[in-house]
Scaffold this motif. Structure first.
Motif, PDB file in Angstrom:
ATOM      1  N   SER A   1      35.473 -70.655 -14.573  1.00  0.00           N
ATOM      2  CA  SER A   1      34.920 -71.721 -13.377  1.00  0.00           C
ATOM      3  C   SER A   1      35.357 -73.231 -13.271  1.00  0.00           C
ATOM      4  CB  SER A   1      33.602 -71.589 -12.815  1.00  0.00           C
ATOM      5  OG  SER A   1      32.548 -71.886 -13.838  1.00  0.00           O
ATOM      6  N   GLY A   2      34.893 -73.633 -14.826  1.00  0.00           N
ATOM      7  CA  GLY A   2      35.154 -75.137 -15.016  1.00  0.00           C
ATOM      8  C   GLY A   2      33.432 -75.721 -15.001  1.00  0.00           C
ATOM      9  N   ASN A   3      32.679 -75.275 -14.576  1.00  0.00           N
ATOM     10  CA  ASN A   3      31.415 -75.349 -14.175  1.00  0.00           C
ATOM     11  C   ASN A   3      30.083 -75.404 -14.644  1.00  0.00           C
ATOM     12  OD1 ASN A   3      32.089 -77.558 -11.919  1.00  0.00           O
ATOM     13  ND2 ASN A   3      32.659 -75.384 -10.963  1.00  0.00           N
ATOM     14  N   ILE A   4      30.470 -74.812 -15.850  1.00  0.00           N
ATOM     15  CA  ILE A   4      29.378 -74.507 -17.313  1.00  0.00           C
ATOM     16  C   ILE A   4      28.855 -75.884 -17.619  1.00  0.00           C
ATOM     17  CG2 ILE A   4      28.132 -73.105 -19.072  1.00  0.00           C
ATOM     18  CD1 ILE A   4      29.004 -71.055 -16.740  1.00  0.00           C
ATOM     19  N   ARG A   5      27.985 -75.941 -17.231  1.00  0.00           N
ATOM     20  CA  ARG A   5      26.887 -77.029 -17.853  1.00  0.00           C
ATOM     21  C   ARG A   5      26.729 -76.977 -19.126  1.00  0.00           C
ATOM     22  NH1 ARG A   5      21.063 -77.037 -15.264  1.00  0.00           N
ATOM     23  NH2 ARG A   5      21.833 -74.100 -15.688  1.00  0.00           N
ATOM     24  N   ASP A   6      26.367 -76.012 -19.617  1.00  0.00           N
ATOM     25  CA  ASP A   6      26.619 -76.361 -21.646  1.00  0.00           C
ATOM     26  C   ASP A   6      28.225 -76.549 -22.261  1.00  0.00           C
ATOM     27  OD1 ASP A   6      23.891 -75.816 -21.787  1.00  0.00           O
ATOM     28  OD2 ASP A   6      24.706 -73.839 -21.990  1.00  0.00           O
ATOM     29  N   THR A   7      29.232 -75.225 -21.385  1.00  0.00           N
ATOM     30  CA  THR A   7      30.769 -76.624 -22.096  1.00  0.00           C
ATOM     31  C   THR A   7      31.158 -78.032 -21.382  1.00  0.00           C
ATOM     32  OG1 THR A   7      30.769 -74.069 -21.653  1.00  0.00           O
ATOM     33  CG2 THR A   7      33.116 -75.916 -21.859  1.00  0.00           C
ATOM     34  N   VAL A   8      30.701 -77.977 -19.914  1.00  0.00           N
ATOM     35  CA  VAL A   8      31.157 -79.458 -19.940  1.00  0.00           C
ATOM     36  C   VAL A   8      30.349 -80.394 -21.257  1.00  0.00           C
ATOM     37  CG1 VAL A   8      30.497 -81.283 -17.302  1.00  0.00           C
ATOM     38  CG2 VAL A   8      31.606 -78.917 -18.327  1.00  0.00           C
ATOM     39  N   LYS A   9      28.988 -80.768 -20.891  1.00  0.00           N
ATOM     40  CA  LYS A   9      28.100 -81.622 -21.656  1.00  0.00           C
ATOM     41  C   LYS A   9      29.099 -81.395 -22.842  1.00  0.00           C
ATOM     42  CE  LYS A   9      23.860 -80.831 -19.083  1.00  0.00           C
ATOM     43  NZ  LYS A   9      22.411 -80.322 -18.720  1.00  0.00           N
ATOM     44  N   SER A  10      29.286 -80.314 -23.936  1.00  0.00           N
ATOM     45  CA  SER A  10      29.371 -81.136 -25.160  1.00  0.00           C
ATOM     46  C   SER A  10      30.908 -81.294 -25.233  1.00  0.00           C
ATOM     47  CB  SER A  10      29.878 -79.020 -25.706  1.00  0.00           C
ATOM     48  OG  SER A  10      28.594 -78.445 -25.584  1.00  0.00           O
ATOM     49  N   MET A  11      31.474 -80.873 -24.431  1.00  0.00           N
ATOM     50  CA  MET A  11      33.074 -81.484 -24.289  1.00  0.00           C
ATOM     51  C   MET A  11      33.292 -83.414 -23.714  1.00  0.00           C
ATOM     52  SD  MET A  11      35.209 -79.260 -24.759  1.00  0.00           S
ATOM     53  CE  MET A  11      36.610 -80.561 -24.429  1.00  0.00           C
ATOM     54  N   LYS A  12      31.655 -83.503 -23.394  1.00  0.00           N
ATOM     55  CA  LYS A  12      31.704 -84.975 -22.713  1.00  0.00           C
ATOM     56  C   LYS A  12      31.552 -85.526 -23.872  1.00  0.00           C
ATOM     57  CE  LYS A  12      29.487 -87.977 -20.273  1.00  0.00           C
ATOM     58  NZ  LYS A  12      29.201 -89.306 -21.058  1.00  0.00           N
ATOM     59  N   VAL A  13      30.638 -85.217 -24.807  1.00  0.00           N
ATOM     60  CA  VAL A  13      30.363 -85.116 -25.981  1.00  0.00           C
ATOM     61  C   VAL A  13      31.297 -85.938 -27.067  1.00  0.00           C
ATOM     62  CG1 VAL A  13      28.748 -85.267 -28.227  1.00  0.00           C
ATOM     63  CG2 VAL A  13      28.270 -84.421 -25.988  1.00  0.00           C
ATOM     64  N   ALA A  14      32.421 -84.820 -27.134  1.00  0.00           N
ATOM     65  CA  ALA A  14      33.950 -84.053 -27.920  1.00  0.00           C
ATOM     66  C   ALA A  14      34.429 -85.726 -27.584  1.00  0.00           C
ATOM     67  CB  ALA A  14      34.199 -83.699 -27.934  1.00  0.00           C
ATOM     68  N   LYS A  15      34.490 -86.254 -25.982  1.00  0.00           N
ATOM     69  CA  LYS A  15      35.323 -87.249 -25.867  1.00  0.00           C
ATOM     70  C   LYS A  15      35.233 -88.732 -26.080  1.00  0.00           C
ATOM     71  CE  LYS A  15      37.902 -88.689 -21.441  1.00  0.00           C
ATOM     72  NZ  LYS A  15      38.425 -88.717 -20.830  1.00  0.00           N
ATOM     73  N   ASP A  16      33.516 -88.452 -25.776  1.00  0.00           N
ATOM     74  CA  ASP A  16      32.654 -90.191 -26.131  1.00  0.00           C
ATOM     75  C   ASP A  16      32.662 -90.184 -27.688  1.00  0.00           C
ATOM     76  OD1 ASP A  16      32.071 -90.176 -23.908  1.00  0.00           O
ATOM     77  OD2 ASP A  16      29.704 -89.332 -23.846  1.00  0.00           O
ATOM     78  N   SER A  17      33.328 -89.002 -28.486  1.00  0.00           N
ATOM     79  CA  SER A  17      33.332 -89.200 -30.032  1.00  0.00           C
ATOM     80  C   SER A  17      35.127 -89.708 -30.182  1.00  0.00           C
ATOM     81  CB  SER A  17      32.647 -88.382 -30.794  1.00  0.00           C
ATOM     82  OG  SER A  17      31.993 -87.798 -30.382  1.00  0.00           O
ATOM     83  N   LYS A  18      35.482 -89.268 -29.324  1.00  0.00           N
ATOM     84  CA  LYS A  18      37.133 -89.986 -29.369  1.00  0.00           C
ATOM     85  C   LYS A  18      37.958 -88.767 -29.947  1.00  0.00           C
ATOM     86  CE  LYS A  18      35.610 -94.277 -29.166  1.00  0.00           C
ATOM     87  NZ  LYS A  18      35.625 -94.790 -27.292  1.00  0.00           N
ATOM     88  N   ALA A  19      37.593 -87.533 -30.213  1.00  0.00           N
ATOM     89  CA  ALA A  19      38.322 -86.300 -29.877  1.00  0.00           C
ATOM     90  C   ALA A  19      39.417 -85.961 -28.501  1.00  0.00           C
ATOM     91  CB  ALA A  19      37.637 -84.927 -30.051  1.00  0.00           C
ATOM     92  N   PHE A  20      40.495 -85.682 -29.080  1.00  0.00           N
ATOM     93  CA  PHE A  20      41.076 -85.243 -27.449  1.00  0.00           C
ATOM     94  C   PHE A  20      40.720 -84.618 -27.161  1.00  0.00           C
ATOM     95  CE2 PHE A  20      45.270 -83.356 -26.027  1.00  0.00           C
ATOM     96  CZ  PHE A  20      46.054 -84.425 -25.377  1.00  0.00           C
ATOM     97  N   THR A  21      40.544 -84.539 -25.959  1.00  0.00           N
ATOM     98  CA  THR A  21      40.113 -82.895 -25.165  1.00  0.00           C
ATOM     99  C   THR A  21      40.873 -82.082 -24.633  1.00  0.00           C
ATOM    100  OG1 THR A  21      38.531 -84.494 -23.534  1.00  0.00           O
ATOM    101  CG2 THR A  21      37.299 -83.593 -25.773  1.00  0.00           C
ATOM    102  N   VAL A  22      41.020 -80.939 -24.487  1.00  0.00           N
ATOM    103  CA  VAL A  22      42.246 -80.096 -23.496  1.00  0.00           C
ATOM    104  C   VAL A  22      40.646 -79.076 -22.992  1.00  0.00           C
ATOM    105  CG1 VAL A  22      43.707 -78.358 -22.745  1.00  0.00           C
ATOM    106  CG2 VAL A  22      44.072 -80.346 -24.686  1.00  0.00           C
TER     107      VAL A  22
END
Length: 279
Positions: free
Chosen positions: A179-200
């Motif tokens: 769905s793309g709207n699961i809070r846990d996954t969204v928040k985890s991906m945001k932390v990864a991007k904020d850490s400069k990882a390339f996120t997909v």
């Protein structure tokens, strides 16, 4: 609404044509993503469905509930008691074929190549997903490990965030969410991007929350209604996407093929090669 023996989804379909435009928007969201709805607050659902909280309360009362919280409780009960007899073998196969046909029409091969190049340049690859998406995440880690990459997966939200906080620009992270709207996954991906990882993100949620927090999004055909158990079509589509990326990686990094061959040779010792071998 008259209290007939219908579930919430069936009731919404029955009264859909009589609903006002805003009510139809929330009705469509509940029909398409019931498994997500039971995890959202009324304010979160209001934002996701792009309707007012008053509209959500009104549709809840039209369905015979005092409010949204009561509707969520009943919806959760219904989803946990769905009969598996409703799914027939031929309908499952048809669902998968239809989904893959749609996927072939929307896939962007240039994006697959771009992501493959990022994978090759990386030092580590991670896969995040919860529930059935966690199964796909595990498969992704297995697939890329076979190619000689350092790959890992996390289906626990706490471990996702902990690992994401220590990432850098040499890391690639795949967020798997139907769905793309699961809070846990969204928040985890945001932390990864904020850490400069390339996120997909690999998702069927067009303009969903996860698409707002990643560098690249690979879309799969939307799963639509889930009746308690996960639909197989998004799982097959997500795994297919991972295979496309992996095969592109192999075409760009020849040494990965040699690693796979070596692994296959090693694994032969774990197989019974003759029917006469003893257990």
């Amino acid at each position: 609404m008259e209290d007939v023996k219908l579930g919430i989804i069936e009731k919404l379909k029955a009264i859909y044509d009589q609903l006002k435009p805003a009510e139809r928007k929330i009705a469509r969201y509940i029909i398409n993503y019931p498994d997500d709805v039971i995890h959202h607050s009324i304010s979160e659902l209001s934002e996701l469905a792009k309707v007012g909280e008053a509209t959500i309360s009104r549709i809840s009362r039209k369905l015979g509930y005092k409010g949204f919280q009561a509707l969520k409780i009943e919806l959760a009960k219904e989803l946990s008691s769905i009969s598996f007899e409703e799914t027939k073998t031929n309908s499952v196969i048809s669902e998968v074929i239809e989904s893959l046909n749609k996927l072939s029409k929307i896939i962007n091969e240039n994006e697959i190549t771009q992501i493959a190049k990022k994978v090759i340049e990386s030092n580590k690859i991670f896969f995040f997903g919860v529930g059935s998406s966690g199964v796909v995440a595990e498969y992704g880690a297995l697939l890329f490990t076979r190619g000689g990459f350092f790959a890992n997966y996390y289906n626990d939200p706490h471990m996702q965030v902990i690992s994401a906080a220590g990432m850098d620009n040499q890391t690639v992270v795949f967020g798997i969410s139907s769905s793309g709207n699961i809070r846990d996954t969204v928040k985890s991906m945001k932390v990864a991007k904020d850490s400069k990882a390339f996120t997909v993100a690999i998702t069927g949620g067009y303009e969903s929350k996860i698409t707002e927090v990643v560098d690249k999004t690979i879309y799969i055909p939307p799963a639509g209604l889930e009746r308690g158990m996960p639909k197989i079509s998004p799982i097959v589509s997500q795994i297919s996407i991972l295979h496309m990326i992996f095969e592109e990686v192999l075409s760009l990094k020849k040494e990965a093929i040699e690693i796979i061959k070596k692994a296959n040779t090693t694994l032969k010792t774990k197989k019974y090669l003759s029917k006469n071998e003893k257990i």
